[in-house]
Design a protein around this motif. Structure first.
Motif, PDB file in Angstrom:
ATOM      1  N   THR A  43       0.876  -1.358  -0.154  1.00 46.15           N
ATOM      2  CA  THR A  43       0.171   0.020  -0.028  1.00 46.15           C
ATOM      3  C   THR A  43       1.045   1.086  -0.093  1.00 46.15           C
ATOM      4  O   THR A  43       2.033   1.308   0.177  1.00 46.15           O
ATOM      5  N   VAL A  44       0.360   2.538   0.036  1.00 44.64           N
ATOM      6  CA  VAL A  44       0.982   3.739  -0.148  1.00 44.64           C
ATOM      7  C   VAL A  44       1.770   3.834   1.231  1.00 44.64           C
ATOM      8  O   VAL A  44       2.914   4.436   0.937  1.00 44.64           O
ATOM      9  N   ASP A  45       1.113   3.401   2.264  1.00 44.50           N
ATOM     10  CA  ASP A  45       2.112   3.467   3.469  1.00 44.50           C
ATOM     11  C   ASP A  45       2.985   2.066   3.623  1.00 44.50           C
ATOM     12  O   ASP A  45       3.339   1.909   5.202  1.00 44.50           O
ATOM     13  N   LYS A  46       3.206   1.383   2.638  1.00 42.26           N
ATOM     14  CA  LYS A  46       3.961   0.193   2.970  1.00 42.26           C
ATOM     15  C   LYS A  46       3.613  -0.878   3.681  1.00 42.26           C
ATOM     16  O   LYS A  46       4.174  -1.694   4.134  1.00 42.26           O
ATOM     17  N   ARG A  78       1.316  -4.474   3.802  1.00 43.36           N
ATOM     18  CA  ARG A  78       1.160  -5.397   2.928  1.00 43.36           C
ATOM     19  C   ARG A  78      -0.241  -5.994   3.092  1.00 43.36           C
ATOM     20  O   ARG A  78      -0.711  -6.044   4.077  1.00 43.36           O
ATOM     21  N   VAL A  79      -1.018  -6.098   1.952  1.00 44.73           N
ATOM     22  CA  VAL A  79      -2.208  -6.504   1.916  1.00 44.73           C
ATOM     23  C   VAL A  79      -2.775  -7.607   0.733  1.00 44.73           C
ATOM     24  O   VAL A  79      -1.795  -7.565  -0.148  1.00 44.73           O
ATOM     25  N   GLU A  80      -3.473  -8.574   1.161  1.00 45.76           N
ATOM     26  CA  GLU A  80      -3.670  -9.876   0.211  1.00 45.76           C
ATOM     27  C   GLU A  80      -4.675  -9.237  -0.691  1.00 45.76           C
ATOM     28  O   GLU A  80      -5.678  -8.860  -0.204  1.00 45.76           O
ATOM     29  N   VAL A  81      -4.681  -9.816  -1.967  1.00 45.89           N
ATOM     30  CA  VAL A  81      -5.511  -9.157  -3.062  1.00 45.89           C
ATOM     31  C   VAL A  81      -5.794 -10.668  -3.909  1.00 45.89           C
ATOM     32  O   VAL A  81      -4.887 -11.510  -4.043  1.00 45.89           O
ATOM     33  N   LEU A  82      -6.722 -10.480  -4.484  1.00 43.84           N
ATOM     34  CA  LEU A  82      -7.090 -11.654  -5.636  1.00 43.84           C
ATOM     35  C   LEU A  82      -7.104 -11.085  -6.863  1.00 43.84           C
ATOM     36  O   LEU A  82      -7.845 -10.072  -7.362  1.00 43.84           O
ATOM     37  N   LEU A  83      -6.421 -11.755  -7.739  1.00 45.29           N
ATOM     38  CA  LEU A  83      -6.192 -11.331  -9.111  1.00 45.29           C
ATOM     39  C   LEU A  83      -7.009 -12.291  -9.951  1.00 45.29           C
ATOM     40  O   LEU A  83      -6.917 -13.322 -10.032  1.00 45.29           O
TER      41      LEU A  83
END
Length: 79
Positions: free
Chosen positions: A54-57, A59-64
């Protein structure tokens, strides 16, 4: 824009930058690039999970869902 909502980056922040190199955690770069490259070849992937910065470093999990984008002639023009 859902990506901006999740990451905090605006369109202007990311335009012209390399998604894989600049926003994907190091241990997933090769795999994410493979998924995107495959989509350009017509090999699509659903529900591929990976971490993003993210912009503030954080870590987020996402689905692609890597699906091929085609023009009116059926030629692949993007992902």
């Amino acid at each position: 824009n859902k990506a901006a909502e999740i990451t905090g980056f605006s369109s202007e922040d990311v335009l012209g930058r390399n998604l894989v190199q600049d926003f994907i955690t190091e241990e997933y770069r090769v795999t994410v690039k493979e998924v995107l490259d495959n989509a350009l070849l017509g090999i699509e992937t659903s529900d591929f999970e990976f971490p993003l910065y993210t912009v503030d470093k954080r870590r987020v999990e996402v689905l692609l869902n890597a699906t091929s984008r085609r023009n009116t002639a059926g030629k692949i023009v993007g992902v």
